[in-house]
Scaffold this motif. Sequence first.
Motif, mmCIF file in Angstrom:
data_model
loop_
_atom_site.group_PDB
_atom_site.id
_atom_site.type_symbol
_atom_site.label_atom_id
_atom_site.label_comp_id
_atom_site.label_asym_id
_atom_site.label_seq_id
_atom_site.Cartn_x
_atom_site.Cartn_y
_atom_site.Cartn_z
ATOM 1 N N ASP A 3 -4.176 13.705 -1.954
ATOM 2 C CA ASP A 3 -3.327 12.518 -1.954
ATOM 3 C C ASP A 3 -4.087 11.340 -2.563
ATOM 4 O OD1 ASP A 3 -1.528 14.091 -0.610
ATOM 5 O OD2 ASP A 3 -1.633 12.985 1.286
ATOM 6 N N LEU A 4 -3.327 10.345 -2.982
ATOM 7 C CA LEU A 4 -3.900 9.112 -3.502
ATOM 8 C C LEU A 4 -3.328 7.935 -2.727
ATOM 9 C CD1 LEU A 4 -3.505 9.735 -7.361
ATOM 10 C CD2 LEU A 4 -5.571 10.088 -5.993
ATOM 11 N N PHE A 5 -4.036 6.818 -2.756
ATOM 12 C CA PHE A 5 -3.507 5.566 -2.238
ATOM 13 C C PHE A 5 -3.529 4.531 -3.359
ATOM 14 C CE2 PHE A 5 -4.353 7.500 1.853
ATOM 15 C CZ PHE A 5 -3.307 7.024 2.626
ATOM 16 N N LEU A 6 -2.457 3.764 -3.431
ATOM 17 C CA LEU A 6 -2.356 2.709 -4.434
ATOM 18 C C LEU A 6 -2.114 1.382 -3.740
ATOM 19 C CD1 LEU A 6 -2.087 1.894 -7.483
ATOM 20 C CD2 LEU A 6 0.385 2.144 -7.170
ATOM 21 N N LYS A 7 -2.960 0.404 -4.056
ATOM 22 C CA LYS A 7 -2.738 -0.962 -3.584
ATOM 23 C C LYS A 7 -2.282 -1.806 -4.761
ATOM 24 C CE LYS A 7 -5.655 -1.320 0.497
ATOM 25 N NZ LYS A 7 -6.592 -2.185 1.231
ATOM 26 N N HIS A 8 -1.273 -2.619 -4.499
ATOM 27 C CA HIS A 8 -0.714 -3.460 -5.564
ATOM 28 C C HIS A 8 -0.410 -4.839 -5.010
ATOM 29 C CE1 HIS A 8 2.981 -4.982 -7.758
ATOM 30 N NE2 HIS A 8 2.041 -4.998 -8.687
ATOM 31 N N LEU B 58 -6.220 2.212 -7.425
ATOM 32 C CA LEU B 58 -5.870 3.594 -7.104
ATOM 33 C C LEU B 58 -7.102 4.291 -6.548
ATOM 34 C CD1 LEU B 58 -3.516 5.681 -7.371
ATOM 35 C CD2 LEU B 58 -4.569 6.372 -9.543
ATOM 36 N N MET B 59 -6.945 4.900 -5.349
ATOM 37 C CA MET B 59 -8.068 5.526 -4.658
ATOM 38 C C MET B 59 -7.705 6.946 -4.231
ATOM 39 S SD MET B 59 -8.734 2.245 -2.201
ATOM 40 C CE MET B 59 -6.953 2.037 -2.067
ATOM 41 N N LYS B 60 -8.707 7.801 -4.207
ATOM 42 C CA LYS B 60 -8.523 9.159 -3.692
ATOM 43 C C LYS B 60 -8.532 9.110 -2.170
ATOM 44 C CE LYS B 60 -10.584 12.470 -5.815
ATOM 45 N NZ LYS B 60 -11.648 13.394 -6.314
ATOM 46 N N ALA B 61 -7.531 9.715 -1.558
ATOM 47 C CA ALA B 61 -7.444 9.722 -0.097
ATOM 48 C C ALA B 61 -8.563 10.558 0.507
ATOM 49 C CB ALA B 61 -6.093 10.273 0.337
ATOM 50 N N LEU B 62 -9.114 10.073 1.606
ATOM 51 C CA LEU B 62 -10.057 10.871 2.372
ATOM 52 C C LEU B 62 -9.280 11.882 3.213
ATOM 53 C CD1 LEU B 62 -12.431 8.038 3.642
ATOM 54 C CD2 LEU B 62 -12.935 9.718 1.858
ATOM 55 N N PRO B 63 -9.864 13.038 3.497
ATOM 56 C CA PRO B 63 -9.185 13.999 4.376
ATOM 57 C C PRO B 63 -9.197 13.504 5.812
ATOM 58 C CG PRO B 63 -11.385 14.771 3.837
ATOM 59 C CD PRO B 63 -11.159 13.533 3.010
ATOM 60 N N GLY B 64 -8.570 14.272 6.692
ATOM 61 C CA GLY B 64 -8.601 13.932 8.106
ATOM 62 C C GLY B 64 -7.461 13.021 8.520
ATOM 63 N N GLN B 65 -7.598 12.477 9.730
ATOM 64 C CA GLN B 65 -6.602 11.584 10.303
ATOM 65 C C GLN B 65 -7.269 10.298 10.763
ATOM 66 O OE1 GLN B 65 -5.101 14.759 13.148
ATOM 67 N NE2 GLN B 65 -3.137 13.856 12.575
ATOM 68 N N THR B 66 -6.459 9.251 10.923
ATOM 69 C CA THR B 66 -7.026 8.003 11.402
ATOM 70 C C THR B 66 -7.406 8.136 12.876
ATOM 71 O OG1 THR B 66 -4.944 7.006 12.140
ATOM 72 C CG2 THR B 66 -5.563 6.703 9.802
ATOM 73 N N ALA B 67 -8.326 7.275 13.285
ATOM 74 C CA ALA B 67 -8.725 7.276 14.693
ATOM 75 C C ALA B 67 -7.527 6.990 15.588
ATOM 76 C CB ALA B 67 -9.828 6.243 14.916
ATOM 77 N N TYR B 68 -6.630 6.116 15.144
ATOM 78 C CA TYR B 68 -5.438 5.819 15.942
ATOM 79 C C TYR B 68 -4.593 7.082 16.141
ATOM 80 C CZ TYR B 68 -1.102 3.722 17.552
ATOM 81 O OH TYR B 68 0.009 3.411 18.296
ATOM 82 N N GLN B 69 -4.350 7.821 15.072
ATOM 83 C CA GLN B 69 -3.538 9.036 15.167
ATOM 84 C C GLN B 69 -4.159 10.034 16.136
ATOM 85 O OE1 GLN B 69 -3.635 9.864 10.937
ATOM 86 N NE2 GLN B 69 -1.454 9.363 10.702
ATOM 87 N N LEU B 70 -5.469 10.196 16.072
ATOM 88 C CA LEU B 70 -6.139 11.178 16.918
ATOM 89 C C LEU B 70 -6.176 10.738 18.379
ATOM 90 C CD1 LEU B 70 -9.053 12.126 14.521
ATOM 91 C CD2 LEU B 70 -7.169 13.611 15.232
ATOM 92 N N LEU B 71 -6.414 9.464 18.621
ATOM 93 C CA LEU B 71 -6.416 8.981 20.001
ATOM 94 C C LEU B 71 -5.040 9.125 20.642
ATOM 95 C CD1 LEU B 71 -8.573 5.771 19.515
ATOM 96 C CD2 LEU B 71 -9.170 7.682 21.014
ATOM 97 N N VAL C 159 0.855 -1.176 0.000
ATOM 98 C CA VAL C 159 0.000 0.000 0.000
ATOM 99 C C VAL C 159 0.895 1.231 0.000
ATOM 100 C CG1 VAL C 159 -1.821 1.269 1.194
ATOM 101 C CG2 VAL C 159 -1.784 -1.234 1.271
ATOM 102 N N TYR C 160 0.630 2.132 -0.916
ATOM 103 C CA TYR C 160 1.441 3.346 -1.056
ATOM 104 C C TYR C 160 0.557 4.574 -0.913
ATOM 105 C CZ TYR C 160 4.591 -0.001 -3.298
ATOM 106 O OH TYR C 160 5.381 -1.089 -3.575
ATOM 107 N N ARG C 161 1.095 5.585 -0.222
ATOM 108 C CA ARG C 161 0.449 6.901 -0.199
ATOM 109 C C ARG C 161 1.198 7.806 -1.162
ATOM 110 N NH1 ARG C 161 0.805 11.872 2.736
ATOM 111 N NH2 ARG C 161 2.573 11.045 3.948
ATOM 112 N N LEU C 162 0.489 8.406 -2.089
ATOM 113 C CA LEU C 162 1.067 9.320 -3.065
ATOM 114 C C LEU C 162 0.704 10.735 -2.625
ATOM 115 C CD1 LEU C 162 0.911 6.525 -4.477
ATOM 116 C CD2 LEU C 162 0.541 7.730 -6.617
ATOM 117 N N HIS C 163 1.701 11.568 -2.376
ATOM 118 C CA HIS C 163 1.462 12.868 -1.749
ATOM 119 C C HIS C 163 2.398 13.921 -2.327
ATOM 120 C CE1 HIS C 163 5.201 12.684 0.754
ATOM 121 N NE2 HIS C 163 5.033 11.391 0.533
ATOM 122 N N GLY C 164 2.178 15.165 -1.913
ATOM 123 C CA GLY C 164 3.095 16.245 -2.256
ATOM 124 C C GLY C 164 2.838 16.918 -3.584
#
Length: 270
Positions: free
Chosen positions: A50-55, A96-109, A39-44
Amino acid sequence: MDPDREQACAAISVPASLSPAVLGYEWARDSVGESGGAVYRLHGRSGVPDLFLKHGRGSVASDITDEMVRLRWLAKHVPAPAVEGFVATQDEAWLLMKALPGQTAYQLLEAHPDARVGIVDALAAFLRGLHAIPLSACPFTSDHAYRLAQARERIDAGLIDEHDFDDEREGWTAEQVWDAMQRLLPMQFDPVVTHGDFSLDNILLLGGDVIGCIDAGRVGVADRYQDLAILWRDLGQFDQALQDRLLVQYGIAGADAGKLQFHLLLDELF
Protein backbone atom coordinates in the motif's frame (compact mmCIF):
# COMPACT_ATOMS: atom_id res chain seq x y z
CA MET A 1 -10.98 -0.87 6.03
CA ASP A 2 -12.10 0.67 9.31
CA PRO A 3 -15.10 2.90 8.46
CA ASP A 4 -14.57 4.90 11.65
CA ARG A 5 -11.07 5.86 10.58
CA GLU A 6 -11.16 6.08 6.77
CA GLN A 7 -13.68 6.32 3.95
CA ALA A 8 -13.48 4.96 0.40
CA CYS A 9 -13.09 7.76 -2.14
CA ALA A 10 -12.26 8.49 -5.76
CA ALA A 11 -8.67 9.01 -6.85
CA ILE A 12 -7.52 12.61 -6.85
CA SER A 13 -5.57 14.31 -9.61
CA VAL A 14 -1.79 14.09 -9.06
CA PRO A 15 1.19 15.51 -10.96
CA ALA A 16 2.27 13.54 -14.01
CA SER A 17 5.47 12.35 -12.33
CA LEU A 18 3.40 10.57 -9.64
CA SER A 19 0.75 9.10 -11.93
CA PRO A 20 2.54 5.81 -12.76
CA ALA A 21 3.12 5.09 -9.06
CA VAL A 22 -0.56 5.47 -8.10
CA LEU A 23 -2.06 3.70 -11.11
CA GLY A 24 -4.35 0.76 -10.34
CA TYR A 25 -4.91 1.42 -6.66
CA GLU A 26 -8.15 1.81 -4.76
CA TRP A 27 -8.32 4.95 -2.63
CA ALA A 28 -9.49 5.65 0.92
CA ARG A 29 -9.31 8.99 2.74
CA ASP A 30 -8.17 9.15 6.35
CA SER A 31 -10.76 10.58 8.73
CA VAL A 32 -8.63 10.67 11.89
CA GLY A 33 -5.68 12.96 11.16
CA GLU A 34 -5.92 16.67 11.90
CA SER A 35 -3.09 18.05 9.79
CA GLY A 36 -5.34 20.34 7.76
CA GLY A 37 -4.47 18.55 4.53
CA ALA A 38 -5.75 15.27 3.13
CA VAL A 39 -4.26 11.82 3.71
CA TYR A 40 -5.12 8.91 1.43
CA ARG A 41 -4.35 5.21 1.67
CA LEU A 42 -3.85 3.60 -1.73
CA HIS A 43 -4.55 -0.14 -1.55
CA GLY A 44 -5.78 -3.20 -3.40
CA ARG A 45 -3.03 -3.50 -6.00
CA SER A 46 -1.84 -7.10 -6.15
CA GLY A 47 1.78 -7.89 -5.32
CA VAL A 48 2.81 -4.41 -4.18
CA PRO A 49 2.59 -2.61 -0.83
CA ASP A 50 0.00 0.00 0.00
CA LEU A 51 0.95 3.65 -0.37
CA PHE A 52 0.01 6.79 1.52
CA LEU A 53 -0.41 10.15 -0.17
CA LYS A 54 -0.49 13.48 1.64
CA HIS A 55 -1.79 16.49 -0.24
CA GLY A 56 -2.30 20.09 0.78
CA ARG A 57 -2.31 23.71 -0.31
CA GLY A 58 -1.00 26.93 1.21
CA SER A 59 0.51 26.55 4.66
CA VAL A 60 -0.35 22.85 4.61
CA ALA A 61 1.83 22.44 1.52
CA SER A 62 4.72 23.95 3.49
CA ASP A 63 4.02 21.52 6.32
CA ILE A 64 4.11 18.59 3.88
CA THR A 65 7.44 19.78 2.51
CA ASP A 66 8.81 20.00 6.06
CA GLU A 67 7.59 16.48 6.74
CA MET A 68 9.29 15.11 3.65
CA VAL A 69 12.63 16.55 4.76
CA ARG A 70 12.22 15.28 8.32
CA LEU A 71 11.02 11.87 7.18
CA ARG A 72 14.09 11.31 5.05
CA TRP A 73 16.30 12.27 7.99
CA LEU A 74 14.36 10.18 10.52
CA ALA A 75 14.56 7.06 8.34
CA LYS A 76 18.33 7.07 8.83
CA HIS A 77 17.86 6.53 12.56
CA VAL A 78 14.61 4.61 13.16
CA PRO A 79 12.20 2.73 10.90
CA ALA A 80 9.96 5.14 8.98
CA PRO A 81 8.08 5.11 5.66
CA ALA A 82 10.17 5.40 2.50
CA VAL A 83 9.45 8.44 0.36
CA GLU A 84 8.28 7.17 -3.03
CA GLY A 85 7.68 10.56 -4.60
CA PHE A 86 7.37 14.24 -3.79
CA VAL A 87 6.16 17.22 -5.81
CA ALA A 88 5.78 20.81 -4.65
CA THR A 89 4.59 23.86 -6.55
CA GLN A 90 4.29 27.42 -5.32
CA ASP A 91 1.08 26.63 -3.42
CA GLU A 92 0.57 22.86 -3.42
CA ALA A 93 2.43 19.70 -2.36
CA TRP A 94 2.06 15.94 -2.72
CA LEU A 95 4.04 13.45 -0.62
CA LEU A 96 3.84 9.77 -1.59
CA MET A 97 5.12 7.19 0.90
CA LYS A 98 5.35 3.41 1.04
CA ALA A 99 3.11 2.04 3.79
CA LEU A 100 4.75 0.19 6.64
CA PRO A 101 3.36 -3.28 7.39
CA GLY A 102 1.52 -4.09 10.58
CA GLN A 103 -1.21 -2.25 12.46
CA THR A 104 -1.32 0.93 14.49
CA ALA A 105 -0.89 0.75 18.23
CA TYR A 106 -4.46 2.02 18.59
CA GLN A 107 -5.85 -0.81 16.44
CA LEU A 108 -3.94 -3.44 18.40
CA LEU A 109 -4.83 -2.08 21.83
CA GLU A 110 -8.48 -2.01 20.85
CA ALA A 111 -8.52 -5.48 19.31
CA HIS A 112 -6.31 -7.34 21.81
CA PRO A 113 -7.00 -6.34 25.44
CA ASP A 114 -4.93 -9.25 26.74
CA ALA A 115 -1.84 -7.98 24.89
CA ARG A 116 -2.01 -4.37 26.06
CA VAL A 117 0.80 -4.55 28.60
CA GLY A 118 3.18 -6.00 26.01
CA ILE A 119 2.18 -3.36 23.48
CA VAL A 120 2.89 -0.57 25.95
CA ASP A 121 6.28 -2.12 26.76
CA ALA A 122 7.11 -2.14 23.04
CA LEU A 123 6.07 1.50 22.68
CA ALA A 124 8.22 2.52 25.64
CA ALA A 125 11.24 0.64 24.25
CA PHE A 126 10.88 2.31 20.86
CA LEU A 127 10.54 5.72 22.46
CA ARG A 128 13.67 5.18 24.55
CA GLY A 129 15.57 4.40 21.37
CA LEU A 130 14.24 7.46 19.56
CA HIS A 131 15.14 9.71 22.48
CA ALA A 132 18.65 8.23 22.55
CA ILE A 133 19.53 9.65 19.11
CA PRO A 134 22.37 12.14 19.70
CA LEU A 135 21.15 15.73 19.79
CA SER A 136 24.06 16.71 17.56
CA ALA A 137 22.66 14.49 14.80
CA CYS A 138 19.33 16.33 14.59
CA PRO A 139 19.14 19.51 12.48
CA PHE A 140 15.55 20.34 13.48
CA THR A 141 14.16 22.19 16.47
CA SER A 142 10.70 21.69 17.93
CA ASP A 143 11.35 23.11 21.37
CA HIS A 144 8.78 24.94 23.45
CA ALA A 145 9.83 28.41 22.29
CA TYR A 146 9.51 27.43 18.64
CA ARG A 147 6.20 25.67 19.16
CA LEU A 148 4.78 28.49 21.28
CA ALA A 149 5.57 30.97 18.52
CA GLN A 150 3.77 28.72 16.03
CA ALA A 151 0.81 28.33 18.39
CA ARG A 152 0.52 32.09 18.85
CA GLU A 153 0.48 32.58 15.06
CA ARG A 154 -2.23 29.95 14.72
CA ILE A 155 -4.37 31.55 17.42
CA ASP A 156 -4.02 35.01 15.87
CA ALA A 157 -4.92 33.60 12.45
CA GLY A 158 -8.07 31.93 13.81
CA LEU A 159 -6.88 28.44 12.90
CA ILE A 160 -7.69 26.67 16.18
CA ASP A 161 -10.62 24.23 16.22
CA GLU A 162 -11.90 24.91 19.73
CA HIS A 163 -14.62 22.27 19.30
CA ASP A 164 -11.93 19.57 19.09
CA PHE A 165 -10.33 20.16 22.48
CA ASP A 166 -9.98 17.22 24.87
CA ASP A 167 -12.93 16.60 27.18
CA GLU A 168 -11.33 18.30 30.18
CA ARG A 169 -11.11 21.52 28.15
CA GLU A 170 -14.55 21.36 26.58
CA GLY A 171 -15.90 24.89 26.22
CA TRP A 172 -12.48 26.53 26.50
CA THR A 173 -11.24 29.15 24.07
CA ALA A 174 -7.82 29.07 22.45
CA GLU A 175 -6.85 32.08 24.56
CA GLN A 176 -7.73 30.17 27.74
CA VAL A 177 -5.46 27.33 26.61
CA TRP A 178 -2.70 29.84 25.90
CA ASP A 179 -3.08 31.50 29.29
CA ALA A 180 -3.03 28.12 31.07
CA MET A 181 0.27 27.29 29.35
CA GLN A 182 1.81 30.60 30.35
CA ARG A 183 0.98 29.93 34.01
CA LEU A 184 3.05 26.74 33.83
CA LEU A 185 6.15 28.57 32.62
CA PRO A 186 9.02 28.75 33.21
CA MET A 187 9.97 25.11 33.64
CA GLN A 188 13.17 23.13 33.29
CA PHE A 189 13.21 21.41 29.90
CA ASP A 190 15.10 18.22 29.09
CA PRO A 191 15.87 18.15 25.34
CA VAL A 192 15.95 14.96 23.28
CA VAL A 193 15.16 14.09 19.67
CA THR A 194 11.37 13.82 19.60
CA HIS A 195 8.80 12.59 17.13
CA GLY A 196 6.49 15.46 18.06
CA ASP A 197 3.16 13.67 17.60
CA PHE A 198 3.77 10.28 19.18
CA SER A 199 0.15 9.17 19.23
CA LEU A 200 -1.23 5.63 19.07
CA ASP A 201 -2.30 6.23 15.46
CA ASN A 202 1.24 7.13 14.41
CA ILE A 203 3.06 4.01 15.65
CA LEU A 204 2.94 0.66 13.85
CA LEU A 205 3.61 -2.77 15.29
CA LEU A 206 4.07 -6.22 13.81
CA GLY A 207 4.68 -9.42 15.76
CA GLY A 208 4.70 -7.55 19.04
CA ASP A 209 7.42 -5.08 18.06
CA VAL A 210 7.26 -1.48 16.89
CA ILE A 211 8.32 -1.47 13.25
CA GLY A 212 8.15 2.25 12.65
CA CYS A 213 6.41 5.59 13.06
CA ILE A 214 4.57 7.86 10.66
CA ASP A 215 3.56 11.56 10.54
CA ALA A 216 7.04 12.98 11.00
CA GLY A 217 6.22 16.64 10.40
CA ARG A 218 7.06 17.71 13.97
CA VAL A 219 10.32 15.77 14.38
CA GLY A 220 12.94 17.83 16.19
CA VAL A 221 14.75 18.54 19.43
CA ALA A 222 12.29 19.19 22.26
CA ASP A 223 11.57 18.13 25.83
CA ARG A 224 11.01 14.39 26.15
CA TYR A 225 7.52 15.05 27.52
CA GLN A 226 6.50 16.27 24.06
CA ASP A 227 6.25 12.59 23.12
CA LEU A 228 5.45 11.13 26.53
CA ALA A 229 2.46 13.40 27.15
CA ILE A 230 0.67 12.56 23.90
CA LEU A 231 1.21 8.84 24.27
CA TRP A 232 0.25 8.99 27.97
CA ARG A 233 -2.99 10.80 27.09
CA ASP A 234 -3.89 8.27 24.39
CA LEU A 235 -3.31 5.30 26.69
CA GLY A 236 -5.77 6.84 29.12
CA GLN A 237 -8.52 5.96 26.64
CA PHE A 238 -7.93 2.32 27.58
CA ASP A 239 -6.67 2.08 31.17
CA GLN A 240 -4.89 4.35 33.64
CA ALA A 241 -2.70 1.39 34.54
CA LEU A 242 -1.27 1.51 31.03
CA GLN A 243 -0.31 5.15 31.55
CA ASP A 244 1.57 4.18 34.70
CA ARG A 245 3.17 1.24 32.88
CA LEU A 246 4.43 3.52 30.10
CA LEU A 247 6.27 5.78 32.51
CA VAL A 248 7.81 2.89 34.45
CA GLN A 249 8.97 1.08 31.30
CA TYR A 250 10.32 4.28 29.82
CA GLY A 251 12.32 4.85 33.00
CA ILE A 252 10.48 7.60 34.86
CA ALA A 253 9.74 6.92 38.52
CA GLY A 254 7.12 9.63 38.82
CA ALA A 255 5.40 11.75 36.20
CA ASP A 256 6.10 15.49 36.04
CA ALA A 257 2.49 16.71 36.18
CA GLY A 258 3.42 20.21 35.04
CA LYS A 259 5.18 18.98 31.93
CA LEU A 260 2.36 16.59 31.08
CA GLN A 261 -0.15 19.42 31.37
CA PHE A 262 1.96 21.89 29.41
CA HIS A 263 2.44 19.59 26.43
CA LEU A 264 -1.20 18.48 26.38
CA LEU A 265 -2.27 22.13 26.35
CA LEU A 266 0.21 22.84 23.59
CA ASP A 267 -1.15 19.96 21.52
CA GLU A 268 -4.63 21.53 21.59
CA LEU A 269 -3.31 24.38 19.44
CA PHE A 270 -2.14 22.16 16.56
